[in-house]
Design a protein around this motif. Structure first.
Motif, PDB file in Angstrom:
ATOM      1  N   ASN A 205      -2.242 -11.788   4.146  1.00 42.12           N
ATOM      2  CA  ASN A 205      -1.985 -10.649   3.267  1.00 42.12           C
ATOM      3  C   ASN A 205      -1.156 -11.053   2.055  1.00 42.12           C
ATOM      4  O   ASN A 205      -1.261 -10.454   0.981  1.00 42.12           O
ATOM      5  CB  ASN A 205      -1.264  -9.537   4.030  1.00 42.12           C
ATOM      6  CG  ASN A 205      -2.164  -8.812   5.004  1.00 42.12           C
ATOM      7  OD1 ASN A 205      -3.386  -8.832   4.861  1.00 42.12           O
ATOM      8  ND2 ASN A 205      -1.575  -8.177   6.004  1.00 42.12           N
TER       9      ASN A 205
ATOM     10  N   TYR B  53       0.379  -3.084   8.127  1.00 41.94           N
ATOM     11  CA  TYR B  53       0.116  -1.772   8.740  1.00 41.94           C
ATOM     12  C   TYR B  53      -1.117  -1.079   8.169  1.00 41.94           C
ATOM     13  O   TYR B  53      -1.463   0.016   8.593  1.00 41.94           O
ATOM     14  CB  TYR B  53       1.330  -0.864   8.559  1.00 41.94           C
ATOM     15  CG  TYR B  53       2.559  -1.302   9.327  1.00 41.94           C
ATOM     16  CD1 TYR B  53       2.464  -2.149  10.424  1.00 41.94           C
ATOM     17  CD2 TYR B  53       3.816  -0.873   8.953  1.00 41.94           C
ATOM     18  CE1 TYR B  53       3.583  -2.543  11.118  1.00 41.94           C
ATOM     19  CE2 TYR B  53       4.963  -1.257   9.656  1.00 41.94           C
ATOM     20  CZ  TYR B  53       4.828  -2.101  10.731  1.00 41.94           C
ATOM     21  OH  TYR B  53       5.956  -2.492  11.422  1.00 41.94           O
ATOM     22  N   GLU B  54      -1.748  -1.718   7.185  1.00 45.94           N
ATOM     23  CA  GLU B  54      -2.943  -1.113   6.608  1.00 45.94           C
ATOM     24  C   GLU B  54      -4.167  -1.456   7.448  1.00 45.94           C
ATOM     25  O   GLU B  54      -4.318  -2.568   7.932  1.00 45.94           O
ATOM     26  CB  GLU B  54      -3.145  -1.613   5.170  1.00 45.94           C
ATOM     27  CG  GLU B  54      -2.252  -0.930   4.169  1.00 45.94           C
ATOM     28  CD  GLU B  54      -2.522   0.551   4.075  1.00 45.94           C
ATOM     29  OE1 GLU B  54      -3.556   0.941   3.511  1.00 45.94           O
ATOM     30  OE2 GLU B  54      -1.677   1.339   4.552  1.00 45.94           O
ATOM     31  N   LYS B  55      -5.061  -0.489   7.594  1.00 43.93           N
ATOM     32  CA  LYS B  55      -6.284  -0.735   8.356  1.00 43.93           C
ATOM     33  C   LYS B  55      -7.297  -1.507   7.510  1.00 43.93           C
ATOM     34  O   LYS B  55      -7.360  -1.328   6.317  1.00 43.93           O
ATOM     35  CB  LYS B  55      -6.889   0.589   8.804  1.00 43.93           C
ATOM     36  CG  LYS B  55      -6.024   1.320   9.821  1.00 43.93           C
ATOM     37  CD  LYS B  55      -6.724   2.544  10.327  1.00 43.93           C
ATOM     38  CE  LYS B  55      -5.885   3.238  11.413  1.00 43.93           C
ATOM     39  NZ  LYS B  55      -6.542   4.426  11.957  1.00 43.93           N
TER      40      LYS B  55
ATOM     41  N   PRO C  97       2.007  -4.289   4.282  1.00 44.27           N
ATOM     42  CA  PRO C  97       0.560  -4.526   4.237  1.00 44.27           C
ATOM     43  C   PRO C  97      -0.066  -4.716   5.613  1.00 44.27           C
ATOM     44  O   PRO C  97      -1.219  -4.346   5.834  1.00 44.27           O
ATOM     45  CB  PRO C  97       0.452  -5.802   3.396  1.00 44.27           C
ATOM     46  CG  PRO C  97       1.631  -5.765   2.501  1.00 44.27           C
ATOM     47  CD  PRO C  97       2.737  -5.175   3.349  1.00 44.27           C
TER      48      PRO C  97
ATOM     49  N   ARG D 227       1.274   5.219   1.269  1.00 45.50           N
ATOM     50  CA  ARG D 227       0.982   5.869   2.541  1.00 45.50           C
ATOM     51  C   ARG D 227       0.343   7.227   2.245  1.00 45.50           C
ATOM     52  O   ARG D 227       0.478   7.760   1.152  1.00 45.50           O
ATOM     53  CB  ARG D 227       2.261   6.050   3.354  1.00 45.50           C
ATOM     54  CG  ARG D 227       3.277   6.959   2.712  1.00 45.50           C
ATOM     55  CD  ARG D 227       4.486   7.157   3.578  1.00 45.50           C
ATOM     56  NE  ARG D 227       4.137   7.479   4.939  1.00 45.50           N
ATOM     57  CZ  ARG D 227       3.734   8.679   5.337  1.00 45.50           C
ATOM     58  NH1 ARG D 227       3.600   9.651   4.473  1.00 45.50           N
ATOM     59  NH2 ARG D 227       3.468   8.903   6.605  1.00 45.50           N
TER      60      ARG D 227
ATOM     61  N   HIS E 126      -4.163   0.925  14.857  1.00 45.77           N
ATOM     62  CA  HIS E 126      -5.338   0.227  14.342  1.00 45.77           C
ATOM     63  C   HIS E 126      -6.602   0.556  15.137  1.00 45.77           C
ATOM     64  O   HIS E 126      -7.710   0.421  14.614  1.00 45.77           O
ATOM     65  CB  HIS E 126      -5.103  -1.281  14.356  1.00 45.77           C
ATOM     66  CG  HIS E 126      -4.214  -1.769  13.260  1.00 45.77           C
ATOM     67  ND1 HIS E 126      -4.605  -1.812  11.941  1.00 45.77           N
ATOM     68  CD2 HIS E 126      -2.943  -2.230  13.279  1.00 45.77           C
ATOM     69  CE1 HIS E 126      -3.619  -2.279  11.192  1.00 45.77           C
ATOM     70  NE2 HIS E 126      -2.595  -2.538  11.977  1.00 45.77           N
TER      71      HIS E 126
ATOM     72  N   PRO F 284       0.809  -1.216   0.000  1.00 49.10           N
ATOM     73  CA  PRO F 284       0.000   0.000   0.000  1.00 49.10           C
ATOM     74  C   PRO F 284       0.838   1.260   0.000  1.00 49.10           C
ATOM     75  O   PRO F 284       1.946   1.291   0.521  1.00 49.10           O
ATOM     76  CB  PRO F 284      -0.787  -0.116   1.312  1.00 49.10           C
ATOM     77  CG  PRO F 284       0.133  -0.895   2.207  1.00 49.10           C
ATOM     78  CD  PRO F 284       0.841  -1.872   1.297  1.00 49.10           C
TER      79      PRO F 284
ATOM     80  N   ARG G 275       4.359   3.273   6.788  1.00 45.36           N
ATOM     81  CA  ARG G 275       3.216   2.421   6.393  1.00 45.36           C
ATOM     82  C   ARG G 275       3.388   1.722   5.058  1.00 45.36           C
ATOM     83  O   ARG G 275       2.479   1.723   4.215  1.00 45.36           O
ATOM     84  CB  ARG G 275       1.915   3.228   6.397  1.00 45.36           C
ATOM     85  CG  ARG G 275       1.488   3.646   7.780  1.00 45.36           C
ATOM     86  CD  ARG G 275       0.306   4.593   7.737  1.00 45.36           C
ATOM     87  NE  ARG G 275       0.580   5.769   8.577  1.00 45.36           N
ATOM     88  CZ  ARG G 275      -0.167   6.849   8.588  1.00 45.36           C
ATOM     89  NH1 ARG G 275      -1.223   6.927   7.808  1.00 45.36           N
ATOM     90  NH2 ARG G 275       0.148   7.850   9.369  1.00 45.36           N
ATOM     91  N   TYR G 276       4.517   1.109   4.844  1.00 41.79           N
ATOM     92  CA  TYR G 276       4.725   0.365   3.616  1.00 41.79           C
ATOM     93  C   TYR G 276       4.269  -1.087   3.708  1.00 41.79           C
ATOM     94  O   TYR G 276       3.835  -1.669   2.724  1.00 41.79           O
ATOM     95  CB  TYR G 276       6.208   0.403   3.211  1.00 41.79           C
ATOM     96  CG  TYR G 276       6.616   1.712   2.588  1.00 41.79           C
ATOM     97  CD1 TYR G 276       6.165   2.062   1.317  1.00 41.79           C
ATOM     98  CD2 TYR G 276       7.435   2.611   3.258  1.00 41.79           C
ATOM     99  CE1 TYR G 276       6.523   3.265   0.742  1.00 41.79           C
ATOM    100  CE2 TYR G 276       7.799   3.809   2.692  1.00 41.79           C
ATOM    101  CZ  TYR G 276       7.345   4.141   1.429  1.00 41.79           C
ATOM    102  OH  TYR G 276       7.694   5.335   0.864  1.00 41.79           O
TER     103      TYR G 276
ATOM    104  N   GLU H 227      -6.429   6.364  15.720  1.00 44.48           N
ATOM    105  CA  GLU H 227      -5.286   7.052  15.116  1.00 44.48           C
ATOM    106  C   GLU H 227      -4.883   8.308  15.880  1.00 44.48           C
ATOM    107  O   GLU H 227      -3.705   8.657  15.939  1.00 44.48           O
ATOM    108  CB  GLU H 227      -5.561   7.390  13.653  1.00 44.48           C
ATOM    109  CG  GLU H 227      -4.306   7.830  12.921  1.00 44.48           C
ATOM    110  CD  GLU H 227      -4.444   7.775  11.410  1.00 44.48           C
ATOM    111  OE1 GLU H 227      -3.599   8.394  10.728  1.00 44.48           O
ATOM    112  OE2 GLU H 227      -5.377   7.110  10.909  1.00 44.48           O
TER     113      GLU H 227
END
Length: 332
Positions: free
Chosen positions: A186, A330-332, A328, A29, A276, A27, A325-326, A279
C-alpha cells in the motif's frame, strides 16, 4: 463531524506535499456517525498512551520497550486520523518512529529480537511512509521488507516463525508478516506476487475442514488463528474459495469468543477479518466489542490484561479503529 473532517483534510493536504511515487493514499471514510462511546474510549486511550510514553519513544511497562508494541501504539494514533507532523499527538508518533528506527540493525534491517517485533514495527514504518516527514523511513522500510522476504526464502515451509533464520513456521508469525507485506505494498514498496502466494499456501495447510486455523497444522483450530488466516486471504483478494467461506462461517459461529491468553490480539485481528469478509457481521461484532470494551477500560484510559498496558491499550483501540478507517490497510 467537524473534527473528523478537519483531521481528514489535514491528512490530504499533507499527502499532497509528497511525490506521487512515495505517498500512499489515505482513504476517506464513509459519511457515518462515529459512535460517541467509541470516540470517548479512543480519546481516553490515546491520552493514556501519550502521557505514559517515555522520552525514548517507548513505554516503561514489561513489553513497552519492544519495537513491535511501539509500532502498534503508533498505529493506534494513525488509525484515529491524527496528523503525524503537526497534530496534537505528532510528537508521540515521531518519538515512536524514531525509537523503532533506533532498534533496527543497520546491516540486515532486522528490527528488535523477534519476527513479531520486526513485523509490527515494519508495519508502522509502512503506515508512516509518505505521511510522516522523516527521510530515514524509506530506506529503513525497504531494508525491513527485504528481510521479511529473505527470511521466507530460507524457510522450508516458505513462511515465517520467531527469527529470520527459522526453518519452522506458524500461523501467527506468518500472518503478522503477511499483513505487514500488504501494508508495505500500500505504501508503494515492491513485494513479489510469489511471496504472497507462498505465504497463502502455507496458511492453507493450517486450515481445517471446518475453516478453522491451527497453530502449526490444521488441528487445534482457534478463532484467533482463524481471524489471522482469513484476513490474509482477504487482503490478497482471495475470497471465493470454499476454504475462505468456511473460515467466515466459523468466525460467525464464534462472535462471542474472547481469548483468555492473548486478549486484544484476537480483537485486533477479528475486527479486520470480519470487516473485509462480511460488513454486516462486522457491524454486529463491533457493537458487541464496543459494549465489552466499555466495561473494562480503566479510569486512566488504559485497558487491563496480561501483556502490559501499552500493548493492551493499543490492541483495544485498534479493535475499533475500523469505525474510523483512516489507514489504507482498512480499505477493501
Amino acid at each position: 463531524m467537524v473534527k473528523t473532517s478537519v483531521r481528514l483534510l489535514a491528512s490530504l493536504v499533507l499527502l499532497a506535499s509528497f511525490p506521487a511515487a512515495t505517498a500512499q493514499e489515505v482513504p476517506g471514510r464513509p459519511e457515518e456517525t462515529i459512535p460517541a462511546q467509541v470516540e470517548l474510549m479512543y480519546e481516553r486511550g490515546l491520552q493514556y498512551l501519550a502521557k505514559s510514553q517515555n522520552e525514548k519513544g517507548s513505554w516503561n511497562d514489561p513489553v513497552g520497550g519492544e519495537p513491535g508494541v511501539v509500532g502498534l501504539c503508533v498505529a493506534a494514533f494513525l488509525a484515529h486520523g491524527e496528523d503525524a507532523n503537526n497534530g496534537r499527538y505528532a510528537k508521540n508518533i515521531r518519538l515512536g518512529i524514531d525509537y523503532i528506527l533506533s532498534q533496527q540493525n543497520d546491516k540486515n534491517g532486522y528490527i528488535g529480537s523477534s519476527m513479531y517485533n520486526h513485523g509490527f514495527a515494519t508495519k508502522a514504518l509502512a503506515e508512516c511512509y509518505g505521511v510522516l516527514d522523516n527521510p530515514k523511513i524509506a530506506p529503513a522500510l525497504k531494508k525491513a521488507v527485504d528481510l521479511i522476504i529473505s527470511a521466507q526464502k530460507r524457510n522450508r515451509f516458505n513462511a515465517w516463525r520467531y527469527t529470520p533464520d527459522s526453518h519452522d513456521a506458524d500461523t501467527t508469525v506468518t500472518g503478522c508478516q503477511m499483513v505487514t507485506l500488504f501494508a508495505a505494498r500500500n505504501a508503494g514498496i515492491g513485494v513479489p506476487d510469489e511471496v504472497i502466494k507462498k505465504g497463502l499456501a502455507y496458511l492453507a495447510t493450517c486450515r481445517g475442514k471446518d475453516g478453522d486455523y491451527g497453530y502449526t497444522s490444521s488441528s487445534g483450530g482457534k478463532p484467533t488463528l482463524t481471524a489471522i488466516g482469513s484476513l490474509c486471504y482477504s487482503l490478497a483478494k482471495e475470497k471465493e474459495s470454499k476454504g475462505y467461506q468456511a473460515s467466515l462461517a466459523y468466525l460467525k459461529k464464534n462472535m462471542d469468543y474472547r481469548d483468555r491468553y492473548y486478549p486484544y490480539y484476537y480483537e485486533y485481528y477479528m475486527a479486520q477479518a470480519l470487516f473485509h469478509a462480511d460488513e454486516a457481521a462486522w457491524r454486529e461484532w463491533n457493537t458487541r466489542n464496543i459494549r465489552y470494551m466499555s466495561t473494562i477500560q480503566s479510569q486512566d484510559g488504559s485497558f487491563p490484561g496480561n501483556q502490559g498496558p501499552s500493548f493492551n491499550t493499543a490492541g483495544a483501540l485498534l479493535s475499533f479503529a475500523l469505525n474510523y478507517r483512516y489507514l489504507p490497510i482498512y480499505e477493501k
